[in-house]
Design an enzyme around this catalytic site. Structure first.
Site, PDB file in Angstrom:
ATOM      1  N   GLU A  95       0.890  -1.172   0.000  1.00  0.00           N
ATOM      2  CA  GLU A  95       0.000   0.000   0.000  1.00  0.00           C
ATOM      3  C   GLU A  95       0.918   1.209   0.000  1.00  0.00           C
ATOM      4  OE1 GLU A  95      -3.119  -0.107  -0.302  1.00  0.00           O
ATOM      5  OE2 GLU A  95      -3.831  -1.997   0.500  1.00  0.00           O
TER       6      GLU A  95
ATOM      7  N   CYS B 153      -2.541   8.961   2.639  1.00  0.00           N
ATOM      8  CA  CYS B 153      -2.292   8.427   1.297  1.00  0.00           C
ATOM      9  C   CYS B 153      -3.513   8.653   0.408  1.00  0.00           C
ATOM     10  CB  CYS B 153      -1.946   6.954   1.373  1.00  0.00           C
ATOM     11  SG  CYS B 153      -3.165   5.984   2.269  1.00  0.00           S
TER      12      CYS B 153
HETATM   13  P1  NAP Z   1       8.327   5.225   4.568  1.00  0.00           P
HETATM   14  O1  NAP Z   1       9.480   6.084   4.794  1.00  0.00           O
HETATM   15  O2  NAP Z   1       8.326   4.334   3.389  1.00  0.00           O
HETATM   16  O3  NAP Z   1       8.173   4.336   5.900  1.00  0.00           O
HETATM   17  C1  NAP Z   1       7.184   3.352   6.019  1.00  0.00           C
HETATM   18  C2  NAP Z   1       7.777   2.156   6.746  1.00  0.00           C
HETATM   19  O4  NAP Z   1       8.755   1.545   5.915  1.00  0.00           O
HETATM   20  C3  NAP Z   1       8.510   2.529   8.035  1.00  0.00           C
HETATM   21  O5  NAP Z   1       8.316   1.503   8.977  1.00  0.00           O
HETATM   22  C4  NAP Z   1       9.956   2.607   7.592  1.00  0.00           C
HETATM   23  O6  NAP Z   1      10.864   2.384   8.644  1.00  0.00           O
HETATM   24  C5  NAP Z   1      10.016   1.465   6.599  1.00  0.00           C
HETATM   25  N1  NAP Z   1      11.062   1.591   5.589  1.00  0.00           N
HETATM   26  C6  NAP Z   1      11.534   2.725   5.019  1.00  0.00           C
HETATM   27  N2  NAP Z   1      12.472   2.410   4.087  1.00  0.00           N
HETATM   28  C7  NAP Z   1      12.574   1.060   4.078  1.00  0.00           C
HETATM   29  C8  NAP Z   1      13.381   0.146   3.345  1.00  0.00           C
HETATM   30  N3  NAP Z   1      14.245   0.552   2.415  1.00  0.00           N
HETATM   31  N4  NAP Z   1      13.235  -1.171   3.593  1.00  0.00           N
HETATM   32  C9  NAP Z   1      12.348  -1.602   4.519  1.00  0.00           C
HETATM   33  N5  NAP Z   1      11.572  -0.790   5.259  1.00  0.00           N
HETATM   34  C10 NAP Z   1      11.671   0.537   5.026  1.00  0.00           C
HETATM   35  O7  NAP Z   1       6.982   6.013   4.489  1.00  0.00           O
HETATM   36  P2  NAP Z   1       6.467   7.133   5.476  1.00  0.00           P
HETATM   37  O8  NAP Z   1       7.140   8.389   5.133  1.00  0.00           O
HETATM   38  O9  NAP Z   1       6.544   6.661   6.887  1.00  0.00           O
HETATM   39  O10 NAP Z   1       4.916   7.174   5.099  1.00  0.00           O
HETATM   40  C11 NAP Z   1       4.431   8.010   4.107  1.00  0.00           C
HETATM   41  C12 NAP Z   1       4.126   7.239   2.847  1.00  0.00           C
HETATM   42  O11 NAP Z   1       3.248   6.160   3.128  1.00  0.00           O
HETATM   43  C13 NAP Z   1       3.401   8.102   1.854  1.00  0.00           C
HETATM   44  O12 NAP Z   1       3.901   7.873   0.581  1.00  0.00           O
HETATM   45  C14 NAP Z   1       1.963   7.610   1.958  1.00  0.00           C
HETATM   46  O13 NAP Z   1       1.182   7.868   0.847  1.00  0.00           O
HETATM   47  C15 NAP Z   1       2.176   6.175   2.187  1.00  0.00           C
HETATM   48  N6  NAP Z   1       0.969   5.566   2.758  1.00  0.00           N
HETATM   49  C16 NAP Z   1       0.248   4.709   1.992  1.00  0.00           C
HETATM   50  C17 NAP Z   1      -0.925   4.171   2.474  1.00  0.00           C
HETATM   51  C18 NAP Z   1      -1.746   3.227   1.647  1.00  0.00           C
HETATM   52  O14 NAP Z   1      -2.621   2.574   2.209  1.00  0.00           O
HETATM   53  N7  NAP Z   1      -1.538   3.116   0.352  1.00  0.00           N
HETATM   54  C19 NAP Z   1      -1.333   4.487   3.768  1.00  0.00           C
HETATM   55  C20 NAP Z   1      -0.563   5.371   4.517  1.00  0.00           C
HETATM   56  C21 NAP Z   1       0.602   5.888   3.991  1.00  0.00           C
HETATM   57  P3  NAP Z   1      11.641   3.629   9.349  1.00  0.00           P
HETATM   58  O15 NAP Z   1      10.600   4.501   9.950  1.00  0.00           O
HETATM   59  O16 NAP Z   1      12.494   2.960  10.344  1.00  0.00           O
HETATM   60  O17 NAP Z   1      12.392   4.301   8.252  1.00  0.00           O
END
Ligand code: NAP
Length: 464
Positions: free
Chosen positions: A234, A268
């Site tokens: 997602e 999102c």
């Molecule tokens: P993010 O940086 O991708 O972090 C999300 C999760 O992934 C965190 O637990 C993060 O850990 C982990 N992570 C980051 N890089 C990783 C990697 N290379 N390998 C494995 N795990 C990794 O995203 P965010 O900034 O927290 O959230 C915002 C994004 O989420 C936006 O793009 C939003 O649209 C999207 N989102 C999508 C939905 C949906 O249902 N489609 C819902 C909500 C949010 P760390 O915190 O330790 O870095």
């Protein structure tokens, strides 16, 4: 990235957590595996009772956990309470419906005979320990949306939460523990993102789900692909919000403010690109701008606040870059466009409406994760659909019209996992949730979501 609670309203570091050592992670993986072998044999009634108890506890805890959520990621306290209530509802929904959603499927008698069987059915079995990599923006809901169906199906869960919401992550583990779930059925792993690959490659981990950015999704999916493990992704969204001439403009404009600014603009499924027919462009944009400008920016603990700070300094810097790029290339900020006056600390950003957005601007293709709206003018439905689909994302979409033929056209042509007509996108336990294109794949919620982490097993039986 340190695992820490840093209050976005002040920038103050409140608590820092030590990441798990490898031997501690190993212990938890072993516990998840051991627990699965027993938990998979429990019946739906037992699983439903546990989930109902967890819902009851969360309902009781709501005032306190809402404060923790607001302290860790900055959403208004009222929104944090609403998020907890939404989780309670989803837990109860899956407790009520899980068994029915996973009932055996029986093909038609003629097909059973044609397959040479006396009886045949599809039986849904759990997969095993599932790793959930989750984001901070709905730190309770994103986890419950995974955990409620996954645990009802008989899987065990391993939560790697975002590093800036560790207290919420630990609360969730404690919640399931207090509800009576056996040890190892739901665990939080306080680890950084650098530990995810090793955990995912562990043979005891059956599958993974990630909600977050495209970059994180790509990374997890490529490791899972290498290990041939099932994933659900997602990812980001830049949902279009089409306003067509027959729409109720007052309602469309009032709803658009909530659709863009809820959760401090960090959702999102927030509407991010407002594509307005030229016949109603001025009427809509004036009302929308007035509504955005009237939002009260302030301390998220204050009940009167509409928009709190962004969750991180980096997040605000990214948003500032997107807006500056757009205005530098000719977009006009009808309201906002910078940091609000009167805040000497915290990561606040003004609710902003940009008009004159063109495909040459970064905001046209990138996700604005904050209270910033990009408004486009379209001369026809055709052009509105072209602008809507000219995006790498395809999470959800919104259309305002009273014309049934236009609704049908949008349902046929909008490249998205949802089409919400005369309203804004909002998830519900009974409706599948997920996207296409760079917004990811797989579905959460509803029967689709609970079956993602199941082994649809064919049981074919001849007469003895
Ligand atoms: P993010 O940086 O991708 O972090 C999300 C999760 O992934 C965190 O637990 C993060 O850990 C982990 N992570 C980051 N890089 C990783 C990697 N290379 N390998 C494995 N795990 C990794 O995203 P965010 O900034 O927290 O959230 C915002 C994004 O989420 C936006 O793009 C939003 O649209 C999207 N989102 C999508 C939905 C949906 O249902 N489609 C819902 C909500 C949010 P760390 O915190 O330790 O870095």
């Amino acid at each position: 990235m340190p695992i820490a609670t840093v209050n976005p309203a002040t920038g103050e570091t409140l608590r820092v957590f030590r990441p798990l050592r490898p031997d501690e992670t190993e212990e938890r993986l072993a516990a998840a595996d051991t627990a699965f072998r027993r938990y998979r044999a429990t019946g739906f009634a037992e699983r439903a009772a546990l989930l109902r108890r967890a819902a009851e506890l969360l309902e009781q805890d709501s005032p306190d956990i809402a404060r923790t959520v607001t302290t860790e990621m900055g959403k208004p306290l009222t929104a944090a309470r609403a998020e907890a209530a939404k989780c309670v509802k989803a837990m109860r929904w899956y407790a009520d419906h899980g068994e029915g959603l996973l009932a055996d499927e029986r093909p038609a008698d003629a097909d059973v005979r044609d397959a040479g069987a006396a009886t045949a059915r599809v039986h849904y079995r759990p997969l095993g320990p599932v790793l959930a990599v989750m984001p901070w923006n709905f730190p309770l809901w994103q986890v419950v949306r995974f955990a409620a169906p996954a645990l009802m199906a008989g899987n065990t869960g391993l939560l790697k939460h975002a590093s800036n919401v560790p207290q919420t992550a630990l609360y969730l583990e404690d919640l399931f523990h207090r509800a009576g779930y056996p040890t190892g059925v739901f665990q939080t792993l306080l680890v950084g993102s650098d530990a995810v690959e090793g955990i995912l490659r562990d043979p005891r981990v059956a599958a993974a789900t990630l909600t977050g950015s495209e970059a994180a999704g790509r990374s997890v999916a490529s490791v899972a692909g290498d290990e041939v493990k099932k994933t659900v992704l997602e990812l980001g969204g830049s949902d279009p919000y089409l306003v067509l001439p027959s729409a109720d403009i007052e309602r469309a404009a009032a709803t658009s403010v909530t659709a863009r600014a809820q959760n401090n603009g960090q959702s999102c499924i927030a509407a991010k690109r407002f594509i307005v027919h030229t016949d109603v462009f001025d009427a809509f944009t004036e009302r929308f701008t007035a509504g955005m400008a009237a939002l009260k920016v302030g301390d998220p603990m204050d009940e009167a606040t509409d928009v709190g700070p962004l969750a991180s300094e980096r997040g605000r810097a990214d948003l500032e870059e997107l807006v500056d790029d757009a205005t530098g290339r000719g977009a006009a900020a009808r309201c906002g466009g910078g940091r609000p006056a009167g805040f000497d600390r915290g990561w606040y950003y003004e609710p902003t409406v940009l008009t004159g957005v063109t495909p040459a601007m970064r905001i046209h293709r990138e996700e604005a994760f904050g209270p910033v709206a990009a408004v486009y003018r379209a001369v026809s439905l055709e052009e509105a659909l072209d602008i809507a689909n000219d995006s790498p994302f395809g999470l959800s979409s919104n259309v305002w019209t009273r014309d049934d033929a236009e609704v049908a056209r949008c349902v046929r042509d909008l490249e998205a996992g949802g089409v919400y007509v005369n309203g804004m996108t909002a998830s519900h336990p009974a409706l599948p949730f997920g996207g296409v294109k760079r917004s990811g794949y797989g579905r959460e919620l509803s029967g689709h979501g609970i079956r993602e982490f199941c082994n649809a097993t064919t049981v074919w039986q001849a007469a003895a």
